[in-house]
Design a protein around this motif. Structure first.
Motif, PDB file in Angstrom:
ATOM      1  N   PRO C 182       0.801  -1.231   0.000  1.00  0.00           N
ATOM      2  CA  PRO C 182       0.000   0.000   0.000  1.00  0.00           C
ATOM      3  C   PRO C 182       0.833   1.280   0.000  1.00  0.00           C
ATOM      4  N   THR C 183       2.103   1.199   0.351  1.00  0.00           N
ATOM      5  CA  THR C 183       2.882   2.440   0.457  1.00  0.00           C
ATOM      6  C   THR C 183       4.101   2.441  -0.450  1.00  0.00           C
ATOM      7  N   THR C 184       4.248   1.409  -1.290  1.00  0.00           N
ATOM      8  CA  THR C 184       5.453   1.297  -2.103  1.00  0.00           C
ATOM      9  C   THR C 184       5.612   2.454  -3.082  1.00  0.00           C
ATOM     10  N   ALA C 185       4.486   2.965  -3.595  1.00  0.00           N
ATOM     11  CA  ALA C 185       4.574   4.025  -4.594  1.00  0.00           C
ATOM     12  C   ALA C 185       4.675   5.406  -3.947  1.00  0.00           C
ATOM     13  N   LEU C 186       4.709   5.458  -2.621  1.00  0.00           N
ATOM     14  CA  LEU C 186       4.671   6.755  -1.939  1.00  0.00           C
ATOM     15  C   LEU C 186       6.034   7.112  -1.346  1.00  0.00           C
ATOM     16  N   ASP C 187       6.248   8.411  -1.133  1.00  0.00           N
ATOM     17  CA  ASP C 187       7.459   8.867  -0.457  1.00  0.00           C
ATOM     18  C   ASP C 187       7.430   8.471   1.016  1.00  0.00           C
ATOM     19  N   VAL C 188       8.611   8.387   1.628  1.00  0.00           N
ATOM     20  CA  VAL C 188       8.665   7.925   3.023  1.00  0.00           C
ATOM     21  C   VAL C 188       7.817   8.748   3.970  1.00  0.00           C
ATOM     22  N   THR C 189       7.825  10.071   3.801  1.00  0.00           N
ATOM     23  CA  THR C 189       7.059  10.868   4.764  1.00  0.00           C
ATOM     24  C   THR C 189       5.558  10.613   4.595  1.00  0.00           C
ATOM     25  N   ILE C 190       5.129  10.392   3.356  1.00  0.00           N
ATOM     26  CA  ILE C 190       3.715  10.082   3.117  1.00  0.00           C
ATOM     27  C   ILE C 190       3.418   8.662   3.584  1.00  0.00           C
ATOM     28  N   GLN C 191       4.375   7.763   3.371  1.00  0.00           N
ATOM     29  CA  GLN C 191       4.231   6.383   3.836  1.00  0.00           C
ATOM     30  C   GLN C 191       3.985   6.357   5.337  1.00  0.00           C
ATOM     31  N   ALA C 192       4.754   7.184   6.065  1.00  0.00           N
ATOM     32  CA  ALA C 192       4.594   7.215   7.523  1.00  0.00           C
ATOM     33  C   ALA C 192       3.169   7.632   7.883  1.00  0.00           C
ATOM     34  N   GLN C 193       2.620   8.603   7.150  1.00  0.00           N
ATOM     35  CA  GLN C 193       1.241   9.039   7.423  1.00  0.00           C
ATOM     36  C   GLN C 193       0.248   7.912   7.170  1.00  0.00           C
ATOM     37  N   ILE C 194       0.430   7.200   6.058  1.00  0.00           N
ATOM     38  CA  ILE C 194      -0.522   6.150   5.688  1.00  0.00           C
ATOM     39  C   ILE C 194      -0.441   4.973   6.678  1.00  0.00           C
ATOM     40  N   LEU C 195       0.773   4.620   7.062  1.00  0.00           N
ATOM     41  CA  LEU C 195       0.920   3.505   8.008  1.00  0.00           C
ATOM     42  C   LEU C 195       0.261   3.852   9.337  1.00  0.00           C
ATOM     43  N   LYS C 196       0.463   5.079   9.767  1.00  0.00           N
ATOM     44  CA  LYS C 196      -0.153   5.505  11.024  1.00  0.00           C
ATOM     45  C   LYS C 196      -1.681   5.412  10.914  1.00  0.00           C
TER      46      LYS C 196
END
Lengths: 320, 311, 326, 254
Positions: C182-196
């Motif tokens: 779900p977060t592979t296509a996203l930047d790390v900072t956005i990934q952190a938001q989505i995971l949270k």
């Protein structure tokens, strides 16, 4: 011979793009005044998120795109002032490794042609001895000489990336720009390529500008690291200093966002909310102030200068 | 938005300029002295000279061109050399007919093409798919004029269901429209199928399925709307193609459209040359006579080598 | 904690150029109520095929579930008629994909796409369903949710689109959410938001998550238990702490050693030599043996079975006595 | 097969295509004349076989003209962009502004009917198609990293065009060439049918159909066989083109 191989000053690139139905012309400020230098034999890691301009910086240095402003000095020579003809012979000294191992090799050429062409262009080999020299290079990057006559599609992603590295080394360059060279690869193959690049750096005396969004990879390969945000470098420092004590609030947030491999240390706090603003209309003052936890009133008015501190680190932030 | 429209319009200027230049040179380069053509070959030289003056043929080409364009912009295309009627009236009449024909054809083509394309894509490799794709191959490979002749032979001559020529009623238009639309139906069917197959592979179709939507909702709502985007542009291209194909269809069915007008025009002018060369036609029986059912309303059939009403 | 989903000896094959590609070669695992179960592995190991097999969305042809069982609560999914299976999708089990850019239909407004699914599974009226969609968008912390509902996907950033996908897939409160990279296509900072966000929603709604990823950091941060896949098989399965602190399978160990760390220094990276085998021509015995530094006598002849090596920790490797069928 | 027939026409044809026996006019197919005879008593089979020669000649010359001009224009437009590209593409727009075969008719109207002019008209008519396809291909290729790598290595523009871009555009060009062979035959025979192309008594399929029209009712076979020949050959090229597309462009395969 100066200790600095590459010096970049005020490098700027504004792309004109037409937008929307109205076809209005706007400028994307992809790179907006970037300064840094790389010493001989050093690896500078350039890290940032998508759209921050790091890839454009790499292309600008190699004059694959023309800068809007600023200067690039290579080995003391000003590259931006040279016309195409006078630049051509210098090209052998700086080469590039690309991200996509499938798009970066001409599918209609054999490995021998792909790696041999740069040598021929710069008169480094005669036709008869080309295969011999390409064979040596292939061996150096961990491929077999017998694979000379094959076409790119016969290789796996990792092997193709090795061919790309061999091509970059064909003219015996001093500087290699590596633009996300492992982003398209699986971790196990990524490790092979990173180890190979470190090994080659020692053997060929290479200087790297290593561009990546992967903070782990940057930390592994770099001597010094520069962090980009919205077309500008916000912080630059030696690897140890930068990772142990990041100064710029963006650097802090970026490092904190990388998930830790320790399942017992779960980060719940997210330091950076929202999306990156558009590079067409970057915020006034400090570009990061709209998302910064420590933003002061002056941050939205005054642009912080990117300058060195007493300890040799560079940072662009009003806090320091 | 306003600037965008302006820019687009500005882009049209060189295109229009080119088209007008080509059309103008067409008129110029056609062999024969236009004044002689107008006045008649046996007219006395003074009369020819007078005609030349009246029509401005004595002016330099640039002046003639400017006049041509300024008149054309005002809708004045001159007077037909043949029946001294303003060309614009003739054009309007004939053009309306061709548009009518093309419109009917594109309707038929769109209807058949879309249905065949969508069903073929959803049942890829089924019998229906194979049959309709073979049909489409025939459609794009069949020369319009031959198809027209065959349709005439079957439906007019043998079955006597529909007239082979004439105009004025819808039933006169059916066979020509089918002949003209067959190729477009084939192109649209292939395009729709390819476009649907492409869209069906997309992630958002997988999303729709993963959300439990019914298959027909997935296909006819989610997939078709996306697949139509490239197909619509094909409609435009096919409509242009039809205006061209109308030349052939109108000739085969002897219909009063713009295409036949154009061919006739060329031959009227050429006639003088053909006559002068005294080149005997290869056929000794002029066309039309044997076409009982195909006798057109206005009593004459286009005959390519012996125009019956020269000038 | 009860078992929510149980996959037994699942085989999914694809037919490609006359060859049989064994994308899933007999995998078994279970997901418990309320847990996050991670499936990790490199490109082509079969992790996405696992997800699609559970929802029976394997494109046929060329793919087909050859044998096995997938039991969801009391229902055997592979035995359901198509109509009943459709009712499960999006309602009981839903799925978010890797590419937020292409997973939403570009020609429909965000709200319209959500409303359609809500109306289908919850039998709400048009305006009620749209309200429910807006509420769900607010729940995934989308600012100005009502405005976003009226926008087309291309007007949103990647992170926003992934939030919309999450809102869409959680709108019917499924018991299981399958999240494929779900977060592979996203930047790390956005990934952190989505995971949270995923973590919070899981706690609020009690949804179980099957998280498919190649990123070990994401696994460490999100999962309760993990399965490691290699060439269509599960080679190791354990609780998240055990697998990070004490990986047993040589492939797992190699994978762990190959990752450059952002939060620590690593002098050298371990390397797994060679490349992943062709799934239509798998090696005899253990599939990993040609690349394994610790292979010995039985490895090239006998395929190792899953063997327990600790509490809930199972490995398919002869080093741990995987010779006999378990 | 079609090419073979065209090449071997003098050997295969049982009769002289232009010699007619007036006593044998409009005879239906028989053992003597397999496909019957036409209004001048000429053997239709022989005329169809010789027609293949004419058709092949038209197709080859016309497609070659379009291929060379279109590819060059498309290549330079796509690679250099800017003003060059704009000029070329506006010129192509002018050509495309004429719907369907109007352009070919217009060219014939200028040059006059005849075989050579027909080939020119059909060729010019196809130039924009090649130019557009090649330009599109070049535009997408020139952004590829391998082209950037060539520039980074110091390759000249000419080398990039002919060593990197052109070889990688070959697949669409070859496919287009095959499909154009089909279109050109349709266009050319259509023009001949209108009397704007090859002139009777030369055995050309379109012209043969045109002369057969009057006898549609009394002797339908005269119109049947030339039409069938056109259709089969066009279909052959279309099938071949589709096959090539499937094998050269795997992206479009399912």
């Amino acid at each position: 011979m100066s200790a600095l191989l590459l010096e970049v000053e005020g490098l700027t690139k504004h792309f004109a793009v037409t937008r929307g139905m109205a076809r209005e012309k706007v400028f994307v400020r992809a790179v907006d005044g970037v300064d840094f230098a790389i010493a001989r034999g050093e690896t500078l890691g350039l890290v940032g998120e998508s759209g921050c301009g790091k890839t454009t910086v790499g292309r600008l240095i190699l004059r694959l795109i023309e800068p809007t402003g600023g200067a690039v000095r290579f080995d003391g020579r000003e590259l931006t002032a040279l016309d195409r003809k006078r630049l051509q012979p210098l090209r052998r000294s700086f080469q590039i490794i690309f991200q996509d191992p499938f798009a970066s090799l001409n599918p209609r050429m054999t490995v021998s042609e792909i790696v041999g062409r740069p040598m021929e262009i710069h008169g480094l080999t005669r036709r008869a001895e080309r295969d011999e020299k390409v064979g040596e290079l292939l061996a150096a990057v961990g491929l077999r000489r017998e694979q000379l006559a094959r076409y790119p599609h016969e290789f796996s992603g990792g092997q193709r990336q090795r061919i790309g590295i061999a091509r970059a080394l064909a003219t015996r360059p001093q500087l290699v720009v590596a633009d996300e060279p492992t982003s398209a690869l699986d971790v196990s193959v990524q490790a092979q390529i990173l180890n190979l690049m470190k090994d080659l750096q020692g053997r060929f005396g290479l200087t790297y500008l290593f561009i990546s969004h992967n903070i782990g990879v940057i930390r592994h390969i770099s001597d010094r690291v520069a962090v980009m945000y919205l077309g500008k470098i916000v912080e630059m420092a030696g690897k140890g200093a930068l990772f142990s004590k990041p100064l710029h609030p963006y650097t802090q947030a970026l490092l904190a966002a990388v998930p830790s491999l320790d399942p017992r240390r779960r980060q719940e706090e997210v330091l950076l909310e929202g999306d990156v603003p558009s590079p067409v209309n970057p915020p006034p003052g400090c570009r990061f102030h709209t998302r910064c936890r420590f933003a002061l009133p002056r941050c939205s008015r005054e642009e912080p200068e990117f300058r060195p501190r007493a300890d040799g680190r560079w940072v662009a932030c009003h806090l320091y | 938005m306003f600037r965008y429209i302006l820019k687009r319009l500005a882009m049209l200027i060189p295109v229009l300029f080119g088209v007008s230049l080509v059309s103008f040179s067409l008129l110029q380069i056609v062999p024969g002295d236009p004044a002689v053509l107008l006045a008649g070959e046996d007219a006395n030289p003074d009369f020819i000279e007078a005609v030349r003056k009246e029509y401005g043929f004595d002016q330099p080409l640039t002046v003639q061109y400017v006049r041509f364009v300024s008149r054309a912009v005002q809708g004045d295309f001159g007077v037909s050399i043949r029946n001294r009627e303003p060309v614009i009236n003739l054009l309007k009449q004939r053009f309306a007919f061709t548009i009518q024909l093309s419109f009917l054809s594109i309707l038929i083509a769109a209807f058949i093409g879309l249905i065949a394309g969508v069903i073929s894509a959803t049942r890829q490799y089924s019998i229906f798919d194979n049959l309709s794709m073979v049909g489409a191959l025939f459609g794009i490979s069949m020369p319009i004029f031959w198809l027209g002749l065959l349709l005439m032979l079957v439906f007019s001559v043998h079955l006597r269901w529909l007239p082979a020529g004439g105009s004025g009623e819808l039933r006169h238009l059916i066979l020509p429209a089918v002949a003209l639309g067959a190729a477009s139906a084939a192109v649209i069917a292939r395009m729709t199928r390819a476009s649907m197959l492409e869209v069906i592979r997309q992630d958002y179709i997988r999303t729709a399925r993963a959300n439990g939507l019914r298959e027909w909702v997935v296909i006819y709502k989610h997939a078709l709307k996306n697949a139509m985007i490239p197909v619509i542009t094909v409609f435009g291209l096919e409509f242009g193609y039809m205006l061209g194909g109308a030349v052939l269809t109108e000739t085969v069915f002897s219909l009063p459209g713009i295409g036949r007008l154009m061919v006739e025009g060329i031959f009227q002018r050429d006639y003088a040359v053909v006559q002068r060369l005294r080149r005997g036609p290869g056929v000794d029986d002029p066309g039309g006579r044997h076409l009982r059912a195909g006798e057109p309303a206005d009593g004459h059939c286009v005959c390519l080598f012996r125009p019956q009403n020269p000038l | 904690m009860g078992t929510l989903l149980r996959v037994d000896d699942l085989h999914t094959h694809f037919l490609s150029a006359g060859k049989v590609v064994k994308a899933l070669d007999g995998i078994s695992f279970e997901i418990r109520e309320g847990e996050v179960f991670g499936v990790v592995g490199e490109t082509g190991c079969g992790k996405s095929v696992t997800a699609l097999s559970i929802l029976r969305l394997i494109p046929f042809p060329p793919g087909r579930i050859v044998s096995g069982a997938i039991r969801f609560r009391e229902t055997e999914l592979l035995a359901l008629p198509p109509d009943r299976m459709r009712a499960v999708r999006g309602k009981e089990i839903s799925m978010i994909f890797q590419e937020p850019m292409t997973s939403l239909n570009p020609v429909f407004r965000v709200g319209e796409q959500m409303r359609e699914v809500i109306m289908l599974h919850q039998g709400l009226g048009k305006s009620e369903a749209l309200e429910a969609a807006v509420r769900m968008l607010e729940r995934v912390r989308i600012p100005e949710a009502r405005k976003v509902a009226g926008q087309y996907p291309h007007q949103l950033s990647g992170g926003m689109r992934q939030r919309v996908m999450i809102a869409l897939e959680l709108s019917c409160r499924p018991a299981l959410l399958i999240a494929d990279e779900p977060t592979t296509a996203l930047d790390v900072t956005i990934q952190a938001q989505i995971l949270k966000l995923l973590n919070e929603l899981k706690r609020e709604m009690g949804t179980s998550i099957l998280l498919i990823t190649h990123d070990l950091g994401v696994v460490a941060q999100m999962c309760d238990r993990v399965a490691v896949m290699y060439a269509g098989s599960i080679v190791e399965e354990a609780g998240v702490a055990a697998i990070f602190e004490n990986p047993r399978h040589p492939y797992t160990q190699g994978l762990w050693g190959a990752i450059p760390l952002a939060h620590d220094e690593k002098p050298t990276l371990a390397v797994i030599p060679g490349a992943v085998p062709d799934l239509s021509r798998l090696p005899e015995g253990c599939k990993f043996h040609p690349r394994c530094g610790r292979r010995f006598a039985p490895c090239d002849r006998i395929r190792p079975q899953m063997t327990a090596v600790g509490d809930g920790h199972r490995v398919a490797c002869h080093l741990y006595g995987g010779g006999e069928p378990s | 097969m079609f090419v073979l027939v065209a090449l071997l026409a003098p050997l295969l044809a049982p009769y002289d295509p232009n010699e007619g026996e007036l006593g044998q006019r409009l005879k239906p197919p028989s053992a003597e004349h397999w496909l019957g005879t036409d209004a001048l008593g000429r053997d239709i089979l022989s005329r169809v076989i010789y027609g293949a020669q004419v058709s092949l000649q038209i197709q080859l010359v016309a497609v070659l003209i379009a291929l060379v001009l279109g590819t060059l224009l498309g290549m330079f437009g796509g690679y250099y962009g800017g003003v060059t590209d704009n000029l070329i593409m506006r010129f192509m727009d002018i050509l495309l502004a004429f719907p369907g075969i109007f352009l070919a008719i217009a060219i014939i109207a200028v040059l006059g009917p005849g075989l050579l002019n027909l080939m020119l008209a059909a060729g010019i008519y196809s130039v924009p198609q090649f130019a557009r396809i090649v330009r599109g291909s070049i535009l997408s290729l020139k952004e590829k990293e391998f082209v950037e790598a060539a520039r980074a290595a110091g390759e000249s523009d000419a080398a990039i065009l002919f060593r990197y871009l052109l070889p990688n555009s070959m697949a669409p060009i070859i496919i287009q060439t095959t499909l154009r062979m089909a279109t050109v035959l349709l266009t050319a025979s259509g023009l001949s049918f209108l009397g704007l192309g090859v002139q009777p008594p030369r055995a050309e399929w379109g012209a043969m159909l045109s002369t057969a029209r009057p006898y549609l009712i009394t002797a339908p076979h005269v119109a049947t066989f030339p039409g069938l020949a056109i259709m089969l050959v066009v279909m052959g090229f279309n099938l071949f083109g589709d096959g090539l597309r499937d094998s050269l462009d795997p992206r479009l395969k399912d």
